[in-house]
Design a protein around this motif. Sequence first.
Motif, PDB file in Angstrom:
ATOM      1  N   PRO A  81       0.801  -1.231   0.000  1.00 27.46           N
ATOM      2  CA  PRO A  81       0.000   0.000   0.000  1.00 27.46           C
ATOM      3  C   PRO A  81       0.826   1.270   0.000  1.00 27.46           C
ATOM      4  O   PRO A  81       1.934   1.312   0.540  1.00 27.46           O
ATOM      5  CB  PRO A  81      -0.789  -0.115   1.309  1.00 27.46           C
ATOM      6  CG  PRO A  81       0.102  -0.912   2.209  1.00 27.46           C
ATOM      7  CD  PRO A  81       0.783  -1.914   1.317  1.00 27.46           C
ATOM      8  N   PRO A  82       0.293   2.342  -0.594  1.00 22.19           N
ATOM      9  CA  PRO A  82       0.912   3.655  -0.447  1.00 22.19           C
ATOM     10  C   PRO A  82       0.712   4.148   0.984  1.00 22.19           C
ATOM     11  O   PRO A  82      -0.166   3.662   1.709  1.00 22.19           O
ATOM     12  CB  PRO A  82       0.149   4.518  -1.451  1.00 22.19           C
ATOM     13  CG  PRO A  82      -1.187   3.865  -1.567  1.00 22.19           C
ATOM     14  CD  PRO A  82      -0.951   2.391  -1.380  1.00 22.19           C
ATOM     15  N   VAL A  83       1.536   5.108   1.391  1.00 20.43           N
ATOM     16  CA  VAL A  83       1.481   5.645   2.757  1.00 20.43           C
ATOM     17  C   VAL A  83       1.451   7.167   2.675  1.00 20.43           C
ATOM     18  O   VAL A  83       2.216   7.762   1.904  1.00 20.43           O
ATOM     19  CB  VAL A  83       2.706   5.193   3.580  1.00 20.43           C
ATOM     20  CG1 VAL A  83       2.687   5.810   4.983  1.00 20.43           C
ATOM     21  CG2 VAL A  83       2.752   3.669   3.676  1.00 20.43           C
ATOM     22  N   GLU A  84       0.594   7.784   3.470  1.00 19.50           N
ATOM     23  CA  GLU A  84       0.550   9.248   3.504  1.00 19.50           C
ATOM     24  C   GLU A  84       1.620   9.771   4.455  1.00 19.50           C
ATOM     25  O   GLU A  84       1.679   9.375   5.619  1.00 19.50           O
ATOM     26  CB  GLU A  84      -0.824   9.740   3.937  1.00 19.50           C
ATOM     27  CG  GLU A  84      -0.954  11.254   3.875  1.00 19.50           C
ATOM     28  CD  GLU A  84      -2.361  11.759   4.123  1.00 19.50           C
ATOM     29  OE1 GLU A  84      -2.501  12.864   4.665  1.00 19.50           O
ATOM     30  OE2 GLU A  84      -3.330  11.026   3.792  1.00 19.50           O
ATOM     31  N   VAL A  85       2.467  10.653   3.965  1.00 23.73           N
ATOM     32  CA  VAL A  85       3.521  11.275   4.764  1.00 23.73           C
ATOM     33  C   VAL A  85       3.477  12.779   4.503  1.00 23.73           C
ATOM     34  O   VAL A  85       3.608  13.211   3.344  1.00 23.73           O
ATOM     35  CB  VAL A  85       4.916  10.719   4.396  1.00 23.73           C
ATOM     36  CG1 VAL A  85       5.996  11.420   5.221  1.00 23.73           C
ATOM     37  CG2 VAL A  85       4.976   9.212   4.617  1.00 23.73           C
ATOM     38  N   ASP A  86       3.274  13.541   5.536  1.00 17.51           N
ATOM     39  CA  ASP A  86       3.233  15.012   5.422  1.00 17.51           C
ATOM     40  C   ASP A  86       2.249  15.474   4.356  1.00 17.51           C
ATOM     41  O   ASP A  86       2.533  16.392   3.560  1.00 17.51           O
ATOM     42  CB  ASP A  86       4.631  15.569   5.119  1.00 17.51           C
ATOM     43  CG  ASP A  86       5.639  15.256   6.217  1.00 17.51           C
ATOM     44  OD1 ASP A  86       5.224  15.136   7.388  1.00 17.51           O
ATOM     45  OD2 ASP A  86       6.836  15.113   5.905  1.00 17.51           O
ATOM     46  N   GLY A  87       1.095  14.818   4.320  1.00 17.17           N
ATOM     47  CA  GLY A  87       0.048  15.236   3.397  1.00 17.17           C
ATOM     48  C   GLY A  87       0.206  14.749   1.973  1.00 17.17           C
ATOM     49  O   GLY A  87      -0.623  15.080   1.107  1.00 17.17           O
ATOM     50  N   ARG A  88       1.246  13.939   1.698  1.00 20.36           N
ATOM     51  CA  ARG A  88       1.446  13.408   0.351  1.00 20.36           C
ATOM     52  C   ARG A  88       1.293  11.895   0.384  1.00 20.36           C
ATOM     53  O   ARG A  88       1.799  11.236   1.301  1.00 20.36           O
ATOM     54  CB  ARG A  88       2.831  13.763  -0.181  1.00 20.36           C
ATOM     55  CG  ARG A  88       3.136  15.231  -0.224  1.00 20.36           C
ATOM     56  CD  ARG A  88       4.539  15.503  -0.739  1.00 20.36           C
ATOM     57  NE  ARG A  88       4.642  15.346  -2.189  1.00 20.36           N
ATOM     58  CZ  ARG A  88       5.743  15.599  -2.888  1.00 20.36           C
ATOM     59  NH1 ARG A  88       6.845  15.982  -2.269  1.00 20.36           N
ATOM     60  NH2 ARG A  88       5.753  15.454  -4.198  1.00 20.36           N
ATOM     61  N   LEU A  89       0.609  11.353  -0.601  1.00 19.07           N
ATOM     62  CA  LEU A  89       0.443   9.909  -0.689  1.00 19.07           C
ATOM     63  C   LEU A  89       1.627   9.355  -1.480  1.00 19.07           C
ATOM     64  O   LEU A  89       1.811   9.679  -2.661  1.00 19.07           O
ATOM     65  CB  LEU A  89      -0.877   9.557  -1.374  1.00 19.07           C
ATOM     66  CG  LEU A  89      -1.285   8.077  -1.324  1.00 19.07           C
ATOM     67  CD1 LEU A  89      -1.515   7.638   0.123  1.00 19.07           C
ATOM     68  CD2 LEU A  89      -2.545   7.847  -2.154  1.00 19.07           C
ATOM     69  N   LEU A  90       2.431   8.509  -0.828  1.00 16.48           N
ATOM     70  CA  LEU A  90       3.678   8.059  -1.403  1.00 16.48           C
ATOM     71  C   LEU A  90       3.690   6.552  -1.611  1.00 16.48           C
ATOM     72  O   LEU A  90       3.111   5.797  -0.826  1.00 16.48           O
ATOM     73  CB  LEU A  90       4.854   8.446  -0.500  1.00 16.48           C
ATOM     74  CG  LEU A  90       4.976   9.932  -0.136  1.00 16.48           C
ATOM     75  CD1 LEU A  90       6.160  10.152   0.786  1.00 16.48           C
ATOM     76  CD2 LEU A  90       5.107  10.786  -1.400  1.00 16.48           C
ATOM     77  N   CYS A  91       4.394   6.137  -2.653  1.00 13.55           N
ATOM     78  CA  CYS A  91       4.571   4.712  -2.917  1.00 13.55           C
ATOM     79  C   CYS A  91       6.057   4.433  -3.143  1.00 13.55           C
ATOM     80  O   CYS A  91       6.913   5.304  -2.952  1.00 13.55           O
ATOM     81  CB  CYS A  91       3.719   4.268  -4.106  1.00 13.55           C
ATOM     82  SG  CYS A  91       4.219   4.971  -5.696  1.00 13.55           S
ATOM     83  N   ASP A  92       6.358   3.229  -3.567  1.00 10.57           N
ATOM     84  CA  ASP A  92       7.730   2.727  -3.696  1.00 10.57           C
ATOM     85  C   ASP A  92       8.631   3.670  -4.507  1.00 10.57           C
ATOM     86  O   ASP A  92       8.262   4.133  -5.585  1.00 10.57           O
ATOM     87  CB  ASP A  92       7.684   1.360  -4.369  1.00 10.57           C
ATOM     88  CG  ASP A  92       8.948   0.556  -4.184  1.00 10.57           C
ATOM     89  OD1 ASP A  92       9.998   0.987  -4.689  1.00 10.57           O
ATOM     90  OD2 ASP A  92       8.889  -0.500  -3.537  1.00 10.57           O
ATOM     91  N   GLY A  93       9.824   3.906  -3.975  1.00  4.04           N
ATOM     92  CA  GLY A  93      10.788   4.729  -4.693  1.00  4.04           C
ATOM     93  C   GLY A  93      11.219   4.129  -6.005  1.00  4.04           C
ATOM     94  O   GLY A  93      11.702   4.837  -6.901  1.00  4.04           O
ATOM     95  N   GLY A  94      11.042   2.811  -6.167  1.00  2.00           N
ATOM     96  CA  GLY A  94      11.406   2.165  -7.417  1.00  2.00           C
ATOM     97  C   GLY A  94      10.562   2.608  -8.588  1.00  2.00           C
ATOM     98  O   GLY A  94      10.937   2.395  -9.741  1.00  2.00           O
ATOM     99  N   MET A  95       9.430   3.238  -8.307  1.00  5.73           N
ATOM    100  CA  MET A  95       8.593   3.755  -9.385  1.00  5.73           C
ATOM    101  C   MET A  95       9.239   4.964 -10.065  1.00  5.73           C
ATOM    102  O   MET A  95       8.817   5.361 -11.153  1.00  5.73           O
ATOM    103  CB  MET A  95       7.212   4.156  -8.834  1.00  5.73           C
ATOM    104  CG  MET A  95       6.457   3.041  -8.165  1.00  5.73           C
ATOM    105  SD  MET A  95       5.920   1.781  -9.343  1.00  5.73           S
ATOM    106  CE  MET A  95       4.984   0.684  -8.272  1.00  5.73           C
TER     107      MET A  95
END
Length: 353
Positions: free
Chosen positions: A182-196
Amino acid sequence: MPERVLLVFSGGNALGAYQAGAYAALHEHGVIPERVAGVSVGAVNAALVAATPPERRVEALRAFWEEAGRAMPDWLVPPHGPARRLHNRLSALQNRLFGNAAVFLPRLPALVGWEPSFYDLAPLRARIERFIDFDRLNASPVGLLIGATDVVSGDEVRFDTRTTRIGAEHLLASCGFLPDFPPVEVDGRLLCDGGMSANLPLSAVLEEPLADDRLCIAVDLYSRRAEPPRTVGEAMERQLDLMLANQTRSTVAALKTAYDLRAQLHAARGESAEGAVTLLALSYRSGPHDEPMKSFDYSRATLLDRMEAGRRDMETALARLATQRRHGFSVLDVTGTAHPDIGTPETPRAAAS
Protein backbone atom coordinates in the motif's frame (compact mmCIF):
# COMPACT_ATOMS: atom_id res chain seq x y z
CA MET A 1 40.38 4.27 2.09
CA PRO A 2 40.97 7.88 0.94
CA GLU A 3 37.61 8.51 -0.76
CA ARG A 4 34.37 9.46 0.85
CA VAL A 5 32.41 6.20 0.81
CA LEU A 6 28.75 6.18 -0.18
CA LEU A 7 26.59 3.04 -0.13
CA VAL A 8 23.42 2.70 -2.22
CA PHE A 9 20.90 -0.16 -2.10
CA SER A 10 18.10 -0.82 -4.60
CA GLY A 11 14.68 -2.29 -3.90
CA GLY A 12 13.85 -5.93 -4.54
CA ASN A 13 11.71 -7.47 -1.74
CA ALA A 14 13.17 -10.85 -0.67
CA LEU A 15 16.22 -10.31 -2.88
CA GLY A 16 17.36 -7.79 -0.25
CA ALA A 17 19.09 -10.58 1.69
CA TYR A 18 21.83 -10.30 -0.96
CA GLN A 19 22.58 -6.76 0.28
CA ALA A 20 23.00 -8.01 3.84
CA GLY A 21 25.72 -10.38 2.66
CA ALA A 22 27.35 -7.70 0.52
CA TYR A 23 27.55 -5.39 3.52
CA ALA A 24 29.16 -8.15 5.59
CA ALA A 25 32.03 -8.28 3.08
CA LEU A 26 32.42 -4.49 3.19
CA HIS A 27 32.59 -4.64 6.97
CA GLU A 28 35.22 -7.38 6.88
CA HIS A 29 37.35 -5.16 4.65
CA GLY A 30 36.95 -2.14 6.92
CA VAL A 31 34.86 -0.18 4.41
CA ILE A 32 32.67 2.14 6.51
CA PRO A 33 30.21 4.34 4.60
CA GLU A 34 29.67 7.92 5.65
CA ARG A 35 26.31 8.00 3.88
CA VAL A 36 23.81 5.32 2.89
CA ALA A 37 20.84 5.53 0.55
CA GLY A 38 18.16 3.11 -0.45
CA VAL A 39 14.74 2.43 -1.87
CA SER A 40 12.11 -0.06 -0.71
CA VAL A 41 13.79 -3.02 1.03
CA GLY A 42 17.08 -1.30 0.24
CA ALA A 43 15.89 1.64 2.36
CA VAL A 44 15.23 -0.75 5.25
CA ASN A 45 18.69 -2.31 4.90
CA ALA A 46 20.26 1.16 4.68
CA ALA A 47 18.38 2.29 7.80
CA LEU A 48 19.64 -0.76 9.69
CA VAL A 49 23.20 0.19 8.74
CA ALA A 50 22.79 3.84 9.73
CA ALA A 51 20.98 3.13 13.02
CA THR A 52 23.28 0.39 14.32
CA PRO A 53 26.76 0.79 15.85
CA PRO A 54 29.43 -0.37 13.35
CA GLU A 55 30.43 -3.44 15.37
CA ARG A 56 26.82 -4.74 15.37
CA ARG A 57 25.68 -3.96 11.82
CA VAL A 58 26.45 -7.34 10.27
CA GLU A 59 24.73 -9.10 13.16
CA ALA A 60 21.66 -6.83 12.91
CA LEU A 61 21.25 -7.33 9.16
CA ARG A 62 21.65 -11.08 9.45
CA ALA A 63 19.16 -11.30 12.33
CA PHE A 64 16.62 -9.22 10.41
CA TRP A 65 16.79 -11.49 7.38
CA GLU A 66 16.99 -14.77 9.27
CA GLU A 67 13.83 -13.82 11.14
CA ALA A 68 12.03 -13.28 7.83
CA GLY A 69 13.09 -16.79 6.79
CA ARG A 70 12.03 -18.39 10.05
CA ALA A 71 8.48 -17.13 9.50
CA MET A 72 8.12 -19.69 6.72
CA PRO A 73 8.17 -23.47 7.29
CA ASP A 74 11.37 -24.84 5.76
CA TRP A 75 11.47 -28.61 5.79
CA LEU A 76 14.18 -30.72 4.25
CA VAL A 77 15.54 -28.56 1.44
CA PRO A 78 17.18 -30.23 -1.58
CA PRO A 79 20.58 -28.60 -2.20
CA HIS A 80 20.20 -28.23 -5.96
CA GLY A 81 18.51 -29.47 -9.11
CA PRO A 82 14.81 -29.65 -10.07
CA ALA A 83 13.75 -30.53 -6.51
CA ARG A 84 15.34 -27.33 -5.18
CA ARG A 85 13.68 -25.26 -7.89
CA LEU A 86 10.33 -26.80 -6.98
CA HIS A 87 10.95 -25.96 -3.31
CA ASN A 88 11.67 -22.32 -4.18
CA ARG A 89 8.66 -22.07 -6.48
CA LEU A 90 6.34 -23.42 -3.78
CA SER A 91 7.86 -21.03 -1.24
CA ALA A 92 7.19 -18.01 -3.47
CA LEU A 93 3.68 -19.23 -4.25
CA GLN A 94 2.94 -19.77 -0.56
CA ASN A 95 4.03 -16.22 0.20
CA ARG A 96 1.95 -14.88 -2.65
CA LEU A 97 -1.16 -16.68 -1.48
CA PHE A 98 -0.86 -16.51 2.31
CA GLY A 99 1.74 -13.84 3.03
CA ASN A 100 4.71 -14.02 5.38
CA ALA A 101 4.07 -13.40 9.07
CA ALA A 102 7.30 -11.40 9.37
CA VAL A 103 6.77 -9.13 6.34
CA PHE A 104 3.26 -8.88 4.90
CA LEU A 105 -0.20 -10.40 5.17
CA PRO A 106 -2.91 -10.69 2.49
CA ARG A 107 -5.72 -8.16 2.44
CA LEU A 108 -8.88 -10.06 1.61
CA PRO A 109 -10.90 -6.89 0.76
CA ALA A 110 -8.41 -6.24 -2.06
CA LEU A 111 -9.84 -9.24 -3.89
CA VAL A 112 -13.12 -7.38 -4.38
CA GLY A 113 -11.56 -4.00 -5.05
CA TRP A 114 -11.98 -2.43 -1.60
CA GLU A 115 -8.24 -1.84 -0.99
CA PRO A 116 -5.46 -0.38 -3.19
CA SER A 117 -3.03 -3.22 -2.42
CA PHE A 118 -2.97 -6.99 -2.09
CA TYR A 119 -0.95 -7.07 1.15
CA ASP A 120 -0.66 -5.28 4.48
CA LEU A 121 2.87 -4.38 5.66
CA ALA A 122 1.93 -4.29 9.36
CA PRO A 123 4.32 -7.19 10.20
CA LEU A 124 7.20 -5.37 8.50
CA ARG A 125 6.38 -2.17 10.40
CA ALA A 126 6.47 -4.07 13.70
CA ARG A 127 9.88 -5.53 12.87
CA ILE A 128 11.25 -2.18 11.66
CA GLU A 129 10.22 -0.55 14.94
CA ARG A 130 11.81 -3.39 16.89
CA PHE A 131 15.10 -3.51 14.97
CA ILE A 132 15.64 0.22 14.36
CA ASP A 133 16.19 2.86 17.06
CA PHE A 134 14.91 5.94 15.26
CA ASP A 135 16.45 8.34 17.77
CA ARG A 136 19.84 6.78 17.07
CA LEU A 137 19.12 6.70 13.34
CA ASN A 138 18.38 10.41 13.11
CA ALA A 139 21.43 11.32 15.21
CA SER A 140 23.75 8.89 13.44
CA PRO A 141 27.01 10.15 11.91
CA VAL A 142 26.07 7.96 8.93
CA GLY A 143 23.56 9.98 6.95
CA LEU A 144 20.54 8.15 5.54
CA LEU A 145 18.69 9.09 2.35
CA ILE A 146 15.65 7.16 1.15
CA GLY A 147 13.52 7.52 -1.95
CA ALA A 148 9.77 7.34 -2.54
CA THR A 149 7.36 8.39 -5.29
CA ASP A 150 4.35 10.71 -5.10
CA VAL A 151 1.36 8.63 -6.21
CA VAL A 152 -0.56 11.67 -7.47
CA SER A 153 2.13 13.74 -9.21
CA GLY A 154 4.59 10.97 -10.04
CA ASP A 155 7.45 13.06 -8.59
CA GLU A 156 10.46 11.46 -6.96
CA VAL A 157 10.50 12.27 -3.24
CA ARG A 158 13.62 12.11 -1.07
CA PHE A 159 14.00 12.04 2.68
CA ASP A 160 17.40 12.77 4.21
CA THR A 161 18.30 12.63 7.91
CA ARG A 162 20.37 15.77 7.36
CA THR A 163 17.15 17.74 6.88
CA THR A 164 14.24 15.49 7.91
CA ARG A 165 13.46 13.24 10.84
CA ILE A 166 12.91 9.81 9.30
CA GLY A 167 10.50 7.38 10.93
CA ALA A 168 8.90 4.04 10.19
CA GLU A 169 6.28 5.66 7.96
CA HIS A 170 8.99 6.94 5.60
CA LEU A 171 10.46 3.45 5.22
CA LEU A 172 7.03 1.90 4.65
CA ALA A 173 6.21 4.54 2.03
CA SER A 174 9.40 3.63 0.19
CA CYS A 175 8.27 -0.03 0.27
CA GLY A 176 4.83 0.62 -1.22
CA PHE A 177 5.30 -1.15 -4.57
CA LEU A 178 1.85 -0.88 -6.18
CA PRO A 179 -0.36 -2.86 -6.32
CA ASP A 180 1.32 -5.39 -4.04
CA PHE A 181 1.98 -3.07 -1.11
CA PRO A 182 0.00 0.00 0.00
CA PRO A 183 0.91 3.65 -0.45
CA VAL A 184 1.48 5.65 2.76
CA GLU A 185 0.55 9.25 3.50
CA VAL A 186 3.52 11.28 4.76
CA ASP A 187 3.23 15.01 5.42
CA GLY A 188 0.05 15.24 3.40
CA ARG A 189 1.45 13.41 0.35
CA LEU A 190 0.44 9.91 -0.69
CA LEU A 191 3.68 8.06 -1.40
CA CYS A 192 4.57 4.71 -2.92
CA ASP A 193 7.73 2.73 -3.70
CA GLY A 194 10.79 4.73 -4.69
CA GLY A 195 11.41 2.17 -7.42
CA MET A 196 8.59 3.76 -9.39
CA SER A 197 10.96 6.69 -10.03
CA ALA A 198 14.51 5.53 -9.16
CA ASN A 199 14.95 1.97 -7.93
CA LEU A 200 18.67 2.56 -7.35
CA PRO A 201 18.87 6.19 -6.11
CA LEU A 202 22.29 7.08 -7.48
CA SER A 203 21.37 10.63 -8.50
CA ALA A 204 20.41 11.39 -4.93
CA VAL A 205 24.00 10.86 -3.74
CA LEU A 206 26.09 11.65 -6.85
CA GLU A 207 24.47 14.60 -8.61
CA GLU A 208 26.00 17.15 -6.23
CA PRO A 209 29.48 18.30 -7.40
CA LEU A 210 32.12 17.94 -4.67
CA ALA A 211 35.83 18.64 -4.41
CA ASP A 212 36.46 15.37 -2.56
CA ASP A 213 36.95 12.01 -4.28
CA ARG A 214 34.01 9.65 -3.82
CA LEU A 215 33.62 5.90 -3.93
CA CYS A 216 29.98 4.96 -4.44
CA ILE A 217 29.23 1.28 -3.85
CA ALA A 218 25.86 0.35 -5.34
CA VAL A 219 24.17 -3.01 -4.78
CA ASP A 220 21.40 -3.48 -7.33
CA LEU A 221 19.00 -6.41 -7.02
CA TYR A 222 18.09 -6.47 -10.71
CA SER A 223 20.51 -7.21 -13.53
CA ARG A 224 20.44 -6.22 -17.20
CA ARG A 225 22.13 -9.50 -18.07
CA ALA A 226 20.42 -12.87 -17.77
CA GLU A 227 19.58 -16.03 -19.61
CA PRO A 228 16.67 -15.80 -22.11
CA PRO A 229 13.26 -16.61 -20.59
CA ARG A 230 11.74 -19.99 -21.39
CA THR A 231 8.26 -19.57 -19.91
CA VAL A 232 5.67 -16.83 -19.49
CA GLY A 233 6.54 -16.64 -15.79
CA GLU A 234 10.22 -16.14 -16.56
CA ALA A 235 9.33 -13.52 -19.18
CA MET A 236 7.32 -11.58 -16.59
CA GLU A 237 10.27 -11.68 -14.18
CA ARG A 238 12.62 -10.58 -16.94
CA GLN A 239 10.32 -7.68 -17.75
CA LEU A 240 10.79 -6.26 -14.25
CA ASP A 241 14.55 -6.92 -14.35
CA LEU A 242 14.93 -4.99 -17.59
CA MET A 243 12.69 -2.07 -16.65
CA LEU A 244 14.48 -1.42 -13.37
CA ALA A 245 18.03 -2.24 -14.48
CA ASN A 246 17.77 -0.09 -17.61
CA GLN A 247 16.40 2.72 -15.45
CA THR A 248 19.67 2.53 -13.54
CA ARG A 249 21.76 2.38 -16.71
CA SER A 250 20.17 5.61 -17.96
CA THR A 251 20.85 7.29 -14.63
CA VAL A 252 24.54 6.32 -14.71
CA ALA A 253 24.90 7.60 -18.27
CA ALA A 254 23.31 10.92 -17.34
CA LEU A 255 25.51 11.32 -14.26
CA LYS A 256 28.66 10.64 -16.27
CA THR A 257 27.64 13.10 -19.00
CA ALA A 258 26.98 15.80 -16.42
CA TYR A 259 30.32 15.12 -14.73
CA ASP A 260 32.23 15.31 -18.04
CA LEU A 261 30.52 18.58 -19.01
CA ARG A 262 31.41 20.13 -15.65
CA ALA A 263 35.02 18.97 -16.09
CA GLN A 264 35.20 20.69 -19.49
CA LEU A 265 33.72 23.87 -18.02
CA HIS A 266 36.18 23.88 -15.11
CA ALA A 267 39.08 23.38 -17.52
CA ALA A 268 37.89 26.22 -19.79
CA ARG A 269 37.69 28.55 -16.80
CA GLY A 270 41.02 27.43 -15.37
CA GLU A 271 39.29 26.20 -12.21
CA SER A 272 40.20 23.28 -9.98
CA ALA A 273 38.82 19.97 -11.11
CA GLU A 274 35.94 18.29 -9.31
CA GLY A 275 36.82 15.28 -7.17
CA ALA A 276 36.91 11.90 -8.90
CA VAL A 277 33.88 9.64 -8.70
CA THR A 278 34.23 5.85 -8.72
CA LEU A 279 31.05 3.81 -9.00
CA LEU A 280 31.36 0.17 -8.01
CA ALA A 281 28.10 -1.29 -9.29
CA LEU A 282 27.34 -4.85 -8.17
CA SER A 283 24.11 -6.44 -9.31
CA TYR A 284 22.39 -9.64 -8.22
CA ARG A 285 22.19 -12.32 -10.89
CA SER A 286 19.43 -14.88 -10.74
CA GLY A 287 20.79 -18.37 -10.27
CA PRO A 288 19.59 -21.82 -11.29
CA HIS A 289 17.39 -22.11 -8.18
CA ASP A 290 15.52 -18.85 -8.74
CA GLU A 291 12.03 -19.30 -10.07
CA PRO A 292 9.38 -16.85 -11.28
CA MET A 293 8.28 -14.66 -8.35
CA LYS A 294 11.82 -14.92 -6.96
CA SER A 295 11.37 -11.67 -5.05
CA PHE A 296 8.64 -13.39 -3.00
CA ASP A 297 10.76 -16.43 -2.10
CA TYR A 298 11.41 -15.94 1.61
CA SER A 299 12.39 -19.52 2.40
CA ARG A 300 15.20 -19.63 4.96
CA ALA A 301 17.46 -21.66 2.67
CA THR A 302 17.07 -19.15 -0.15
CA LEU A 303 17.71 -16.13 2.08
CA LEU A 304 20.86 -17.73 3.46
CA ASP A 305 22.00 -18.55 -0.07
CA ARG A 306 21.47 -14.94 -1.11
CA MET A 307 23.37 -13.57 1.89
CA GLU A 308 26.29 -15.84 1.12
CA ALA A 309 26.17 -14.89 -2.58
CA GLY A 310 26.23 -11.20 -1.67
CA ARG A 311 29.23 -11.65 0.61
CA ARG A 312 31.14 -13.69 -1.97
CA ASP A 313 30.34 -11.38 -4.88
CA MET A 314 31.32 -8.25 -2.94
CA GLU A 315 34.63 -9.89 -2.04
CA THR A 316 35.29 -10.41 -5.75
CA ALA A 317 34.15 -6.88 -6.63
CA LEU A 318 36.44 -5.30 -4.01
CA ALA A 319 39.39 -7.33 -5.28
CA ARG A 320 38.76 -6.03 -8.79
CA LEU A 321 38.33 -2.50 -7.53
CA ALA A 322 41.78 -2.64 -5.95
CA THR A 323 43.34 -3.31 -9.38
CA GLN A 324 41.51 -0.55 -11.25
CA ARG A 325 43.19 2.68 -12.31
CA ARG A 326 40.60 5.35 -11.55
CA HIS A 327 40.16 8.97 -12.52
CA GLY A 328 37.31 11.24 -13.56
CA PHE A 329 33.96 9.43 -13.45
CA SER A 330 34.78 5.72 -13.61
CA VAL A 331 32.45 2.75 -13.44
CA LEU A 332 33.26 -0.82 -12.49
CA ASP A 333 30.16 -2.86 -13.34
CA VAL A 334 30.13 -6.38 -11.90
CA THR A 335 27.29 -8.87 -12.22
CA GLY A 336 27.34 -11.34 -9.36
CA THR A 337 27.12 -15.11 -9.54
CA ALA A 338 24.06 -15.52 -7.30
CA HIS A 339 25.00 -19.17 -6.71
CA PRO A 340 28.34 -21.02 -6.71
CA ASP A 341 27.41 -23.42 -9.48
CA ILE A 342 27.05 -20.88 -12.29
CA GLY A 343 30.64 -19.74 -12.50
CA THR A 344 32.43 -16.60 -11.41
CA PRO A 345 31.27 -12.98 -11.66
CA GLU A 346 31.50 -11.56 -15.12
CA THR A 347 34.30 -9.32 -16.31
CA PRO A 348 33.55 -5.62 -15.71
CA ARG A 349 31.67 -4.19 -18.68
CA ALA A 350 32.28 -0.45 -18.19
CA ALA A 351 35.81 0.86 -18.33
CA ALA A 352 37.14 3.75 -16.30
CA SER A 353 36.99 7.04 -18.13
